[in-house]
Design a protein around this motif. Structure first.
Motif, PDB file in Angstrom:
ATOM      1  N   ASP A  49       7.804  11.171   4.121  1.00  0.00           N
ATOM      2  CA  ASP A  49       7.712  10.528   5.432  1.00  0.00           C
ATOM      3  C   ASP A  49       7.058   9.148   5.320  1.00  0.00           C
ATOM      4  O   ASP A  49       6.669   8.707   4.230  1.00  0.00           O
ATOM      5  CB  ASP A  49       6.939  11.412   6.418  1.00  0.00           C
ATOM      6  N   LEU A  50       6.919   8.475   6.448  1.00  0.00           N
ATOM      7  CA  LEU A  50       6.383   7.120   6.481  1.00  0.00           C
ATOM      8  C   LEU A  50       4.956   7.068   5.958  1.00  0.00           C
ATOM      9  O   LEU A  50       4.596   6.140   5.211  1.00  0.00           O
ATOM     10  CB  LEU A  50       6.437   6.573   7.913  1.00  0.00           C
ATOM     11  N   GLU A  51       4.133   8.039   6.307  1.00  0.00           N
ATOM     12  CA  GLU A  51       2.741   8.033   5.863  1.00  0.00           C
ATOM     13  C   GLU A  51       2.636   8.147   4.349  1.00  0.00           C
ATOM     14  O   GLU A  51       1.784   7.519   3.717  1.00  0.00           O
ATOM     15  CB  GLU A  51       1.961   9.177   6.534  1.00  0.00           C
ATOM     16  N   GLU A  52       3.526   8.931   3.763  1.00  0.00           N
ATOM     17  CA  GLU A  52       3.520   9.081   2.311  1.00  0.00           C
ATOM     18  C   GLU A  52       3.917   7.767   1.635  1.00  0.00           C
ATOM     19  O   GLU A  52       3.354   7.382   0.602  1.00  0.00           O
ATOM     20  CB  GLU A  52       4.477  10.202   1.903  1.00  0.00           C
ATOM     21  N   LEU A  53       4.878   7.074   2.233  1.00  0.00           N
ATOM     22  CA  LEU A  53       5.293   5.783   1.690  1.00  0.00           C
ATOM     23  C   LEU A  53       4.186   4.744   1.830  1.00  0.00           C
ATOM     24  O   LEU A  53       3.962   3.935   0.925  1.00  0.00           O
ATOM     25  CB  LEU A  53       6.561   5.296   2.399  1.00  0.00           C
ATOM     26  N   ARG A  54       3.473   4.763   2.951  1.00  0.00           N
ATOM     27  CA  ARG A  54       2.346   3.843   3.132  1.00  0.00           C
ATOM     28  C   ARG A  54       1.226   4.132   2.138  1.00  0.00           C
ATOM     29  O   ARG A  54       0.594   3.216   1.614  1.00  0.00           O
ATOM     30  CB  ARG A  54       1.829   3.942   4.568  1.00  0.00           C
ATOM     31  N   GLU A  55       1.002   5.405   1.876  1.00  0.00           N
ATOM     32  CA  GLU A  55      -0.022   5.795   0.897  1.00  0.00           C
ATOM     33  C   GLU A  55       0.360   5.286  -0.485  1.00  0.00           C
ATOM     34  O   GLU A  55      -0.487   4.807  -1.249  1.00  0.00           O
ATOM     35  CB  GLU A  55      -0.153   7.325   0.888  1.00  0.00           C
ATOM     36  N   TRP A  56       1.630   5.369  -0.801  1.00  0.00           N
ATOM     37  CA  TRP A  56       2.117   4.880  -2.095  1.00  0.00           C
ATOM     38  C   TRP A  56       1.874   3.379  -2.236  1.00  0.00           C
ATOM     39  O   TRP A  56       1.388   2.914  -3.268  1.00  0.00           O
ATOM     40  CB  TRP A  56       3.612   5.201  -2.207  1.00  0.00           C
ATOM     41  N   ASP A  93      15.445   7.906   8.707  1.00  0.00           N
ATOM     42  CA  ASP A  93      15.018   6.968   7.669  1.00  0.00           C
ATOM     43  C   ASP A  93      13.508   6.762   7.766  1.00  0.00           C
ATOM     44  O   ASP A  93      13.044   6.059   8.676  1.00  0.00           O
ATOM     45  CB  ASP A  93      15.755   5.645   7.836  1.00  0.00           C
ATOM     46  N   PRO A  94      12.707   7.333   6.842  1.00  0.00           N
ATOM     47  CA  PRO A  94      11.254   7.188   6.941  1.00  0.00           C
ATOM     48  C   PRO A  94      10.749   5.792   6.585  1.00  0.00           C
ATOM     49  O   PRO A  94       9.615   5.443   6.898  1.00  0.00           O
ATOM     50  CB  PRO A  94      10.741   8.223   5.936  1.00  0.00           C
ATOM     51  N   ALA A  95      11.581   4.990   5.925  1.00  0.00           N
ATOM     52  CA  ALA A  95      11.145   3.660   5.492  1.00  0.00           C
ATOM     53  C   ALA A  95      11.500   2.569   6.497  1.00  0.00           C
ATOM     54  O   ALA A  95      11.210   1.398   6.264  1.00  0.00           O
ATOM     55  CB  ALA A  95      11.772   3.322   4.135  1.00  0.00           C
ATOM     56  N   LEU A  96      12.086   2.974   7.626  1.00  0.00           N
ATOM     57  CA  LEU A  96      12.555   1.981   8.593  1.00  0.00           C
ATOM     58  C   LEU A  96      11.419   1.100   9.094  1.00  0.00           C
ATOM     59  O   LEU A  96      11.601  -0.099   9.328  1.00  0.00           O
ATOM     60  CB  LEU A  96      13.230   2.688   9.768  1.00  0.00           C
TER      61      LEU A  96
END
Length: 303
Positions: A49-56, A93-96
Motif C-alpha cells: 500500500d501507499l504507506e509501505e511505499l512511503r516507508e521505503w 494503484d497504491p503509488a498514485l
C-alpha cells in the motif's frame, strides 16, 4: 501475483512492447529490486500500500540516497503500479499519490573548446605511433565529440553504419529509433586511420568476422563495452574538466553546448542528439548561460 513475478512481467513488457533500451530496463529492474528488499520479493502485489511505499522512500532517504535517485525510484514504482492496474493485476494503484522529492537541476559536465582540443591533440599524439588501441581510442574520442552520439550508439556501430564519403553515421538510439548524424573532418580522419590500420589488428587478435564485428573492438579483439569507453573518457577528459567522475556523455554535452555557442539552431541540435523532447535539449542553453554569467562576473568592472 507476487512482487517478483510482476516485476519480471513488467520488464518483459518494457523490453518487448515499449521497446526500451536494455540499460533503461536494467535501471527499472534495479529500482524495483530495492523495493523488493524492503517489502519482500514474495509479497503479493495486492498487499503493498501507499504507506509501505512511503516507508521505503523514507528508509532510502535516511541511508543517504540522493534526491535524483529517490526521484527516479519513485518514477519507476509509479510506472510499475500504473501498468499493474492497467493489466488487471491490482484493482487500486497504491503509488498514485506517491510524491517524489523535488529534484534540483544539475548542469552537465562541459569542457571548454581549448580543453577538448587539448585532450584530442594528446590522443592524436599517442596514436601517431600506429598502436591499434591508441588509434581506436582517438577514433572513439573524435566520434563521441564530433557526432555527439551516446556511448550505446557508439558501441553498437557496424561497418556499414559508417559512411566516410558523406561523413555520416547511422545510429540506433533510445526506443530503437534510427537516425543519421554527421561528423567532421577530424573524426573522419581518425575513423579512416583506425579502420585501415587499427581495426584489422584488433580483429586478428579476437578472430571475429570483419563484416559481423562492431566497428569498435576491445584490446583483445572482442566486443567493446560501454565500461571501457567510460574508463577511456574518465582517464583522458577527467583532468581537463576537473572531475574524477566523468563519462562519455560529457563529450556529447560539450558538443551540444559548443554547437549552441556557435549559433546552431536549437531544433537542429535536438535532431542531432536524438532527443524526443525539445525541453531535454534546452538544458544546454542553461549551460551556455552559466558560462556567460561566469565571464560577466570575472570581466565586468561593476559585476
Amino acid at each position: 501475483m507476487l512482487l517478483a513475478d510482476a516485476v519480471e512481467r513488467w520488464c518483459t513488457h518494457l523490453a518487448q512492447v515499449r521497446r526500451l533500451s536494455p540499460a533503461t530496463v536494467r535501471a527499472y529492474r534495479s529500482d524495483l529490486a530495492d523495493l523488493g528488499h524492503a517489502v519482500g520479493e514474495e509479497t503479493p502485489l495486492t498487499r503493498i500500500d501507499l504507506e509501505e511505499l512511503r516507508e521505503w522512500l523514507w528508509r532510502a532517504t535516511t541511508r543517504g540516497d540522493s534526491r535524483a535517485t529517490l526521484a527516479r525510484r519513485t518514477a519507476s514504482v509509479r510506472g510499475f503500479f500504473a501498468w499493474a492496474q492497467e493489466a488487471g493485476i491490482v484493482a487500486v494503484d497504491p503509488a498514485l499519490r506517491l510524491v517524489a522529492p523535488r529534484r534540483g537541476r544539475t548542469l552537465p559536465a562541459v569542457g571548454t573548446v581549448p580543453a577538448i582540443d587539448g585532450v584530442l591533440r594528446a590522443a592524436a599524439e599517442r596514436a601517431s605511433g600506429g598502436d591499434a588501441v591508441a588509434l581506436r581510442d582517438l577514433a572513439i574520442l573524435e566520434t563521441l565529440y564530433g557526432a555527439a552520439v551516446r556511448v550505446s550508439e557508439l558501441c553498437g556501430l557496424r561497418p556499414g553504419d559508417v559512411d566516410l564519403d558523406r561523413r555520416t553515421l547511422r545510429v540506433v538510439g533510445k526506443g530503437d529509433k534510427e537516425r543519421v548524424v554527421p561528423f567532421g573532418g577530424a573524426a573522419a580522419r581518425a575513423l579512416l586511420d583506425y579502420l585501415e590500420r587499427g581495426r584489422p589488428v584488433l580483429l586478428a587478435r579476437g578472430g571475429l568476422a570483419a563484416a559481423q564485428a562492431p566497428v569498435f573492438l576491445g584490446a583483445r579483439g572482442g566486443r567493446l563495452g560501454p565500461r571501457a569507453v567510460y574508463d577511456l573518457v574518465a582517464r583522458t577528459l577527467g583532468p581537463a574538466v576537473g572531475r574524477t567522475a566523468v563519462g562519455p556523455h560529457a563529450l556529447r554535452h560539450s558538443a551540444a553546448t559548443h554547437l549552441l555557442d556557435g549559433g546552431a539552431d536549437l531544433r537542429a541540435v535536438q535532431e542531432l542528439l536524438g532527443h524526443a523532447s525539445l525541453g531535454t535539449t534546452q538544458i544546454y542553453t542553461h549551460v551556455s548561460g552559466e558560462r556567460l554569467a561566469a565571464v560577466y562576473r570575472q570581466a565586468h568592472p561593476r559585476a
